[in-house]
Scaffold this motif. Structure first.
Motif, mmCIF file in Angstrom:
data_model
loop_
_atom_site.group_PDB
_atom_site.id
_atom_site.type_symbol
_atom_site.label_atom_id
_atom_site.label_comp_id
_atom_site.label_asym_id
_atom_site.label_seq_id
_atom_site.Cartn_x
_atom_site.Cartn_y
_atom_site.Cartn_z
ATOM 1 N N HIS A 1 0.833 -1.207 0.000
ATOM 2 C CA HIS A 1 0.000 0.000 0.000
ATOM 3 C C HIS A 1 0.868 1.258 0.000
ATOM 4 C CE1 HIS A 1 -3.825 -2.085 1.815
ATOM 5 N NE2 HIS A 1 -3.566 -2.455 0.575
ATOM 6 N N ARG A 2 1.932 1.236 0.811
ATOM 7 C CA ARG A 2 2.812 2.404 0.873
ATOM 8 C C ARG A 2 3.518 2.633 -0.461
ATOM 9 N NH1 ARG A 2 5.062 -0.349 5.882
ATOM 10 N NH2 ARG A 2 7.128 0.268 5.131
ATOM 11 N N ALA A 3 3.973 1.569 -1.088
ATOM 12 C CA ALA A 3 4.623 1.703 -2.393
ATOM 13 C C ALA A 3 3.629 2.185 -3.442
ATOM 14 C CB ALA A 3 5.230 0.372 -2.813
ATOM 15 N N ASP A 4 2.425 1.655 -3.411
ATOM 16 C CA ASP A 4 1.403 2.070 -4.371
ATOM 17 C C ASP A 4 1.071 3.544 -4.210
ATOM 18 O OD1 ASP A 4 -0.898 0.998 -6.302
ATOM 19 O OD2 ASP A 4 -1.846 2.353 -4.846
ATOM 20 N N TYR A 5 0.938 3.992 -2.969
ATOM 21 C CA TYR A 5 0.662 5.404 -2.695
ATOM 22 C C TYR A 5 1.723 6.285 -3.346
ATOM 23 C CZ TYR A 5 -0.657 9.550 0.052
ATOM 24 O OH TYR A 5 -1.066 10.798 0.442
ATOM 25 N N ASN A 6 2.988 5.951 -3.130
ATOM 26 C CA ASN A 6 4.085 6.741 -3.688
ATOM 27 C C ASN A 6 4.034 6.766 -5.213
ATOM 28 O OD1 ASN A 6 6.622 7.647 -1.780
ATOM 29 N ND2 ASN A 6 5.370 6.072 -0.801
#
Length: 630
Positions: free
Chosen positions: A613-618
């Motif tokens: 999720h954090r990578a996707d957000y970025n």
């Protein structure tokens, strides 16, 4: 130079939660992202390597004799307390023993002075939890971000007797208690707690002292009490907090148990005392081995520094800190060994030992090849000075597309240090963008008057603090006025909506967990009531015109900026409806928009959620602001 990529998120290791034995041996937690398991893994480490294998070990605490480490491990259920005997260099992990088995888990362990007991908090329920039964609600504090509906669950103090193995719940009448601290003689526990029937309305948190022999407790400080510890003579508490429930700086309060006057040892700094929590750096106050002084953290001009002040009073002096550095945790041993976790412009997190001369020795480094933030100071139209940082690739010249990133809070602050949550800064800068971050009115680290400047005036007080610096960078030939973008998370998401509703200069916007309608937020967010009375200065029905003025949704009809909304489904701090309202209004008006929902994600998922999720957000921030069709 090899530039950072979003996938490097999986290679970043962050030191956390250092603990120092009485003889100066250091153990800490190392946090990494596991791609296959799609979770963060944590294990106990020493400078020379891993001590445990994890994947969910944290909160180490040395016994007073230095022979055992107590820690939390979440093995096949909620976290429980485990003990690991330390036998020189070769410590078999298999020697670790679980010593609690509570239905809802246990909190961080706190050793008694004689090492015979461990105090800790644990969630308890007054009865069986039936997930299908109706939930009767008569208070406002019925939900917590990341936990959902609390039902009959409260947090209480427990004591584990290591001789018998028996666990005793020692508080019952408090609704929620914070971490306990043992008195020097081991007969009492101090802790912050909510007790009053109307605490959900008043926000009152008191500091209590509990006599373990009689079971009687009493209030030492009423107001806004945070973490507590004891003076060496056992006659007073050191409390991070305030003597009232108003919003503002927390102090370092010396509160005598005999009812004498309470003294703020940090008052002369006009800075916020930072005990440390998720998303906010700092460290719990700790008394020095000689018993004469206390170490504590404050936020100053964005950075977070470690200070020392004598318990007898007098000026505080900086022990560790410099521009662009953030102290996020610290631990002190009786022999004077001091270790701290700090981030710098070139490291996501270093574990350092502070030498007697003030120098540091690195025990673990999270240094990476990073593009540096450059400090900037702007003067806005009314003469207010706004501190910030501009990120551009070295050697870049001429106007570049620029992303304005707005911090949350609104009382958080940028620091110029490396940011593992926002790798898109580094990626964009390497691709020819500039990134601007600003500590505008409301930000922490510039005095209490600056801190409270947004009260009752969200957006109105700080909008020019963002727009005037953009104008200056355009005039200076550093920013391309046709390719300005804005993003932010939480309050930063609110300001993203507010600015695009009041100004049409932005070609793209990304609002993370925004607030669009402050009236709805006050009624639905887990801390909504307290945000209303503390931040917005009144309840909605008492000042409806102010709520209308401070709600971006009031002017959503003026928005032309293509906007991406990124939202955790389980976010109770800035509930999902805030994003849904903004998305629906833009879609209905044919403004390019997209809403991305992250299942199971709470408000802090950008910091502690699933790595995917954090990578996707970025990635989505980068893709949206760089789309040529905007």
């Amino acid at each position: 130079m090899t530039h950072l990529r979003i996938d490097d998120l999986y290679d970043i290791a962050l030191p956390q939660q250092p603990a120092v034995s009485p003889s100066g041996e250091v153990v800490f937690v190392l946090r990494r992202a596991d791609r296959d398991a799609d979770r963060d893994v944590t294990a106990l480490w020493r400078a020379e390597g891993p001590l445990t294998s994890g994947p969910a070990d944290r909160a180490p605490a040395w016994s007073p004799d230095g022979r055992t480490i107590a820690f939390l491990r979440a093995a096949d259920g909620p976290a429980q307390i485990w003990l690991l005997p330390m036998r020189g260099d070769a410590v078999p992990e298999e020697a670790a023993e679980r010593v609690t088995a509570l239905p809802l888990g246990a909190g961080p362990p706190r050793w008694s002075p004689d090492g015979t007991a461990i105090a800790f908090t644990a969630p308890v329920s007054s009865g069986p939890i039936d997930l299908d039964a109706p939930i009767e609600i008569d208070r406002l504090d019925y939900q917590a971000d990341g936990a959902g509906l609390l039902r009959s669950v409260t947090t209480q103090v427990h004591v584990l007797d290591l001789t018998t193995g028996e666990v005793t719940q020692v508080t019952t009448r408090h609704r929620h208690t914070g971490d306990p601290a043992w008195s020097p003689d081991g007969t009492r526990l101090a802790f912050p707690a909510a007790l009053d029937d109307d605490t959900d309305l008043t926000g009152n948190l008191a500091a209590y002292v509990l006599d373990l022999e009689t079971g009687a407790d009493r209030v030492v400080l009423d107001g806004s009490a945070g973490p507590v510890t004891w003076t060496p003579d056992g006659r007073a508490l050191l409390i991070v907090g305030r003597r009232d429930t108003r919003a503002g700086h927390a102090g370092l309060l010396l509160a005598p148990l005999d009812g004498g006057p309470v003294v703020d040892l940090a008052a002369g700094l006009d800075r916020n005392v930072m005990p440390g929590e998720t998303g906010y750096p700092g460290a719990r106050p700790q008394v020095t081995g000689d018993g004469r002084a206390v170490l504590f953290c404050v936020r100053d001009a964005g950075r977070t520094d470690l200070y020392r002040v004598d318990l007898s009073g007098g000026p505080a002096r900086r022990v560790l800190g410099e521009a662009g550095h953030v102290v996020s945790e610290a631990a002190l041993a009786p022999d004077g060994t001091l270790v701290a976790v700090r981030s710098t412009p070139t490291s996501f997190g270093d574990l350092v030992r502070v030498e007697p001369d003030g120098g540091t020795r690195t025990l673990y480094s999270g240094a990476r090849p990073l593009l540096p933030y450059r400090e900037r100071v702007f003067t806005v139209a009314d003469g207010t000075t706004v501190h910030g940082w501009l990120l551009r690739a070295p050697g870049a010249s001429g106007p570049q597309p620029l992303l304005l990133d707005i911090h949350g809070g609104p009382h958080n602050a940028w620091s110029g240090s490396a940011d593992p949550a926002r790798l898109y800064h580094q990626v964009l800068a390497a691709r020819g963008w500039s990134v601007l971050v600003l500590n505008t009115r409301g930000s922490d680290g510039y005095g209490e008057a600056f801190y409270t400047a947004t009260y009752g005036a969200w957006g109105e007080a700080d909008a020019r603090d963002f727009l005037d610096p953009l104008d200056e960078l355009v005039r200076d030939g550093l920013a391309d006025p046709a390719r300005l973008a804005v993003t932010g998370y939480s309050y930063g998401g609110y300001m993203t909506c507010y600015l695009t509703a009041h100004d049409d200069r932005f070609a793209a916007a990304v609002a993370g967990a925004p607030v669009s309608d402050v009236t709805a937020m006050v009624g639905t967010a887990d801390l909504g009531h307290h945000i209303g009375v503390r931040e917005l200065a009144a309840e909605p029905w008492a000042a409806p015109e102010r709520y209308v003025a401070q709600s971006p949704l009031t002017r959503v009809g003026e928005v032309r900026t293509p906007t991406l909304l990124l939202q955790g489904v389980a976010d109770l701090r800035c509930p999902i409806g805030q994003s849904q309202q903004w998305f629906a209004a833009l879609r209905e008006r044919r403004v390019p928009t997209r809403l991305v929902l992250y299942p199971g994600a709470a408000h802090e998922f950008l910091l502690t959620g699933r790595p995917s999720h954090r990578a996707d957000y970025n990635r989505r921030v980068i893709d949206w602001v760089t789309r040529e069709e905007h």
